[in-house]
Design a protein around this motif. Sequence first.
Motif, PDB file in Angstrom:
ATOM      1  N   LEU A  88      -7.661  21.151  56.463  1.00 47.06           N
ATOM      2  CA  LEU A  88      -7.064  19.306  55.385  1.00 47.06           C
ATOM      3  C   LEU A  88      -6.237  19.241  55.362  1.00 47.06           C
ATOM      4  N   ILE A  89      -4.639  19.986  55.663  1.00 45.34           N
ATOM      5  CA  ILE A  89      -3.105  20.234  55.840  1.00 45.34           C
ATOM      6  C   ILE A  89      -3.560  19.014  57.336  1.00 45.34           C
ATOM      7  N   TRP A  90      -4.038  19.195  58.205  1.00 46.78           N
ATOM      8  CA  TRP A  90      -3.381  18.354  59.321  1.00 46.78           C
ATOM      9  C   TRP A  90      -4.554  17.134  59.362  1.00 46.78           C
ATOM     10  N   TYR A  91      -5.614  17.121  58.378  1.00 48.80           N
ATOM     11  CA  TYR A  91      -6.672  15.425  57.541  1.00 48.80           C
ATOM     12  C   TYR A  91      -5.231  15.111  57.038  1.00 48.80           C
ATOM     13  N   GLY A  92      -4.655  15.493  56.065  1.00 48.44           N
ATOM     14  CA  GLY A  92      -4.079  14.834  54.958  1.00 48.44           C
ATOM     15  C   GLY A  92      -3.050  14.219  56.027  1.00 48.44           C
ATOM     16  N   VAL A  93      -2.517  14.438  57.489  1.00 52.32           N
ATOM     17  CA  VAL A  93      -1.135  13.357  57.967  1.00 52.32           C
ATOM     18  C   VAL A  93      -2.048  13.058  59.005  1.00 52.32           C
ATOM     19  N   LEU A  94      -3.334  12.740  59.283  1.00 54.37           N
ATOM     20  CA  LEU A  94      -4.284  12.010  59.865  1.00 54.37           C
ATOM     21  C   LEU A  94      -4.331  10.386  59.015  1.00 54.37           C
ATOM     22  N   TYR A  95      -5.091  11.199  57.754  1.00 52.81           N
ATOM     23  CA  TYR A  95      -5.457   9.840  56.876  1.00 52.81           C
ATOM     24  C   TYR A  95      -3.967   9.196  56.210  1.00 52.81           C
ATOM     25  N   THR A  96      -2.999   9.187  56.019  1.00 53.61           N
ATOM     26  CA  THR A  96      -1.349   8.955  55.982  1.00 53.61           C
ATOM     27  C   THR A  96      -1.573   7.934  56.607  1.00 53.61           C
ATOM     28  N   ILE A  97      -1.569   8.412  58.062  1.00 53.95           N
ATOM     29  CA  ILE A  97      -0.699   7.202  59.212  1.00 53.95           C
ATOM     30  C   ILE A  97      -2.337   6.691  59.341  1.00 53.95           C
ATOM     31  N   THR A  98      -3.209   6.458  59.757  1.00 54.92           N
ATOM     32  CA  THR A  98      -4.198   6.060  59.464  1.00 54.92           C
ATOM     33  C   THR A  98      -4.475   4.447  58.094  1.00 54.92           C
ATOM     34  N   THR A  99      -4.000   5.101  57.234  1.00 52.25           N
ATOM     35  CA  THR A  99      -4.055   3.671  56.004  1.00 52.25           C
ATOM     36  C   THR A  99      -2.636   3.382  55.903  1.00 52.25           C
ATOM     37  N   GLN A 100      -1.850   3.731  57.084  1.00 48.64           N
ATOM     38  CA  GLN A 100      -1.262   3.115  57.067  1.00 48.64           C
ATOM     39  C   GLN A 100      -0.619   1.842  58.576  1.00 48.64           C
ATOM     40  N   ILE A 101      -1.751   2.307  59.574  1.00 52.45           N
ATOM     41  CA  ILE A 101      -1.872   1.576  60.604  1.00 52.45           C
ATOM     42  C   ILE A 101      -3.075   0.625  59.679  1.00 52.45           C
ATOM     43  N   ALA A 102      -3.678   0.705  59.184  1.00 52.67           N
ATOM     44  CA  ALA A 102      -5.203   0.087  58.008  1.00 52.67           C
ATOM     45  C   ALA A 102      -3.881  -1.446  57.048  1.00 52.67           C
ATOM     46  N   TYR A 103      -3.317  -0.543  56.646  1.00 53.26           N
ATOM     47  CA  TYR A 103      -2.396  -1.735  55.848  1.00 53.26           C
ATOM     48  C   TYR A 103      -2.131  -2.987  56.623  1.00 53.26           C
ATOM     49  N   MET A 104      -1.672  -2.653  58.339  1.00 53.04           N
ATOM     50  CA  MET A 104      -0.747  -3.122  58.702  1.00 53.04           C
ATOM     51  C   MET A 104      -1.656  -4.567  60.364  1.00 53.04           C
ATOM     52  N   THR A 105      -2.569  -3.984  59.816  1.00 54.21           N
ATOM     53  CA  THR A 105      -3.811  -4.859  60.659  1.00 54.21           C
ATOM     54  C   THR A 105      -4.733  -6.291  60.381  1.00 54.21           C
ATOM     55  N   PRO A 106      -4.046  -7.066  61.066  1.00 53.55           N
ATOM     56  CA  PRO A 106      -4.644  -8.407  60.929  1.00 53.55           C
ATOM     57  C   PRO A 106      -5.963  -7.889  60.435  1.00 53.55           C
ATOM     58  N   PRO A 107      -6.931  -9.402  60.365  1.00 58.33           N
ATOM     59  CA  PRO A 107      -6.361 -10.243  59.726  1.00 58.33           C
ATOM     60  C   PRO A 107      -5.693 -10.063  57.518  1.00 58.33           C
TER      61      PRO A 107
END
Length: 441
Positions: free
Chosen positions: A366-385
């Motif tokens: 779950l520690i590792w998954y917390g890092v995956l979550y943060t990276i993925t949400t930032q990718i989502a933030y910047m994904t068009p449209p």
Amino acid sequence: MPYELIAILMFSTMMVMLLTGQRVFGAIGFVAVVAALLLWGDRGGYDLGFSALMKLMKWYPLLTLPMFIFMGYVLSESRIADDLYRMFHVWMGGLSGGLAIGTIGLMVLISAMNGLSVAGMAIGATIALPELLRRNYDKRMVTGVIQAGSSLGILVPPSVVLVLYAMIARQPVGQLWLAGVVPGLVMASFFVIYIAIRCKITPSLGPVLSPEERDVGWPEKLRLLSAGLLPLGIFFVMMVPFVNGWTSLVESSAIGALAALLAAVLKRRMTWAVFETSVRQTLAISCMFMWIILAALAFGAVFDGLGAVRAIEDLFTERLGLSPWVILILMQLSFIVMGTFLDDTAMLVIVAPLYVPLVGALGFDLIWYGVLYTITTQIAYMTPPFGYNLFLMRAMAPPEITLRDIYGSILPFVLVMVCALTLVMMFPQIALWLPDYVYGR
């Protein structure tokens, strides 16, 4: 009514409320309490909210939240970030793309000052963006740099979002912060490498500063170096005692807040206006996060009572026969979709009652998954449209930068972030090495 249908009804009601513009904590908390009242009666419904409140109030690490937010606002409101950018301006202006690389460095240090990506975006758009445009940097390049750099805000400690994840996932905040250090630096390094290669191939994207602008003399260079590295010094004063076990996490957060306050006083920038703004913003953001955590705990308690997590696990593993890694990748893709209309805290609160227990049941850390979550949400933030950061950048950028420019600017950096995410997924020790080392000694 079957429990699966109740769970679907809860999620659909919550999403409808969010689409109508209701506040995140209001929509989630309302659905949780109403569902508890309908399922278990008056006593069960009232006990649910009260139990969640008591659990929140007893969570000692929550005290770090206002401390770090206050530290970040003191450093940003007292214009410490101005000194940082001036330092990068002088020291790296002689490189092709040097100011863009310096902006990434600025964002890393701002992340260590204030664990919110919005703060990095605001500072980058107001300080770095005008300077880069004035020096003929390509507008698409610099827009992408600022958006990508701001993504480090919720990964590099002290990340406020990881505090929220720690509360919901019931994981140690200190381990989550340490887990974010190496992936955050790896991602920042990838950004720097991309900028350096791109500007080497096409120098017009990031022209070298003129000798007149860079030639300020060694005394001034050293003065700027000492002033610019002040936030980094505060970060080490705060984190070294914690990493070595001399202080608890809460005590370290208090040290960081006091060090920031002292630095602003010594630099004669601690005015009453700065202090008042910092306190007001700290109170507003801390209360917002506490309401979100409270709603998430109540919502998660209903799902625990329904047994929804076990039902979804059986659906994926038994009925559909999916492997744990396929399920994990599907979870990450769902973040990309949700990121088109929700921010990171809303995404976490909505899916945490399902995803976090499911990740644990599938055998992932779950520690590792917390890092995956943060990276993925930032990718989502910047994904068009419809990425959240894209419209935030449009609101802060000057008129000559169009929405089309912003869309075009971010695609290379999204690909870089996907590479970093893939690397962390393939090699979990990138995230787990540092917390294992510190806590395993």
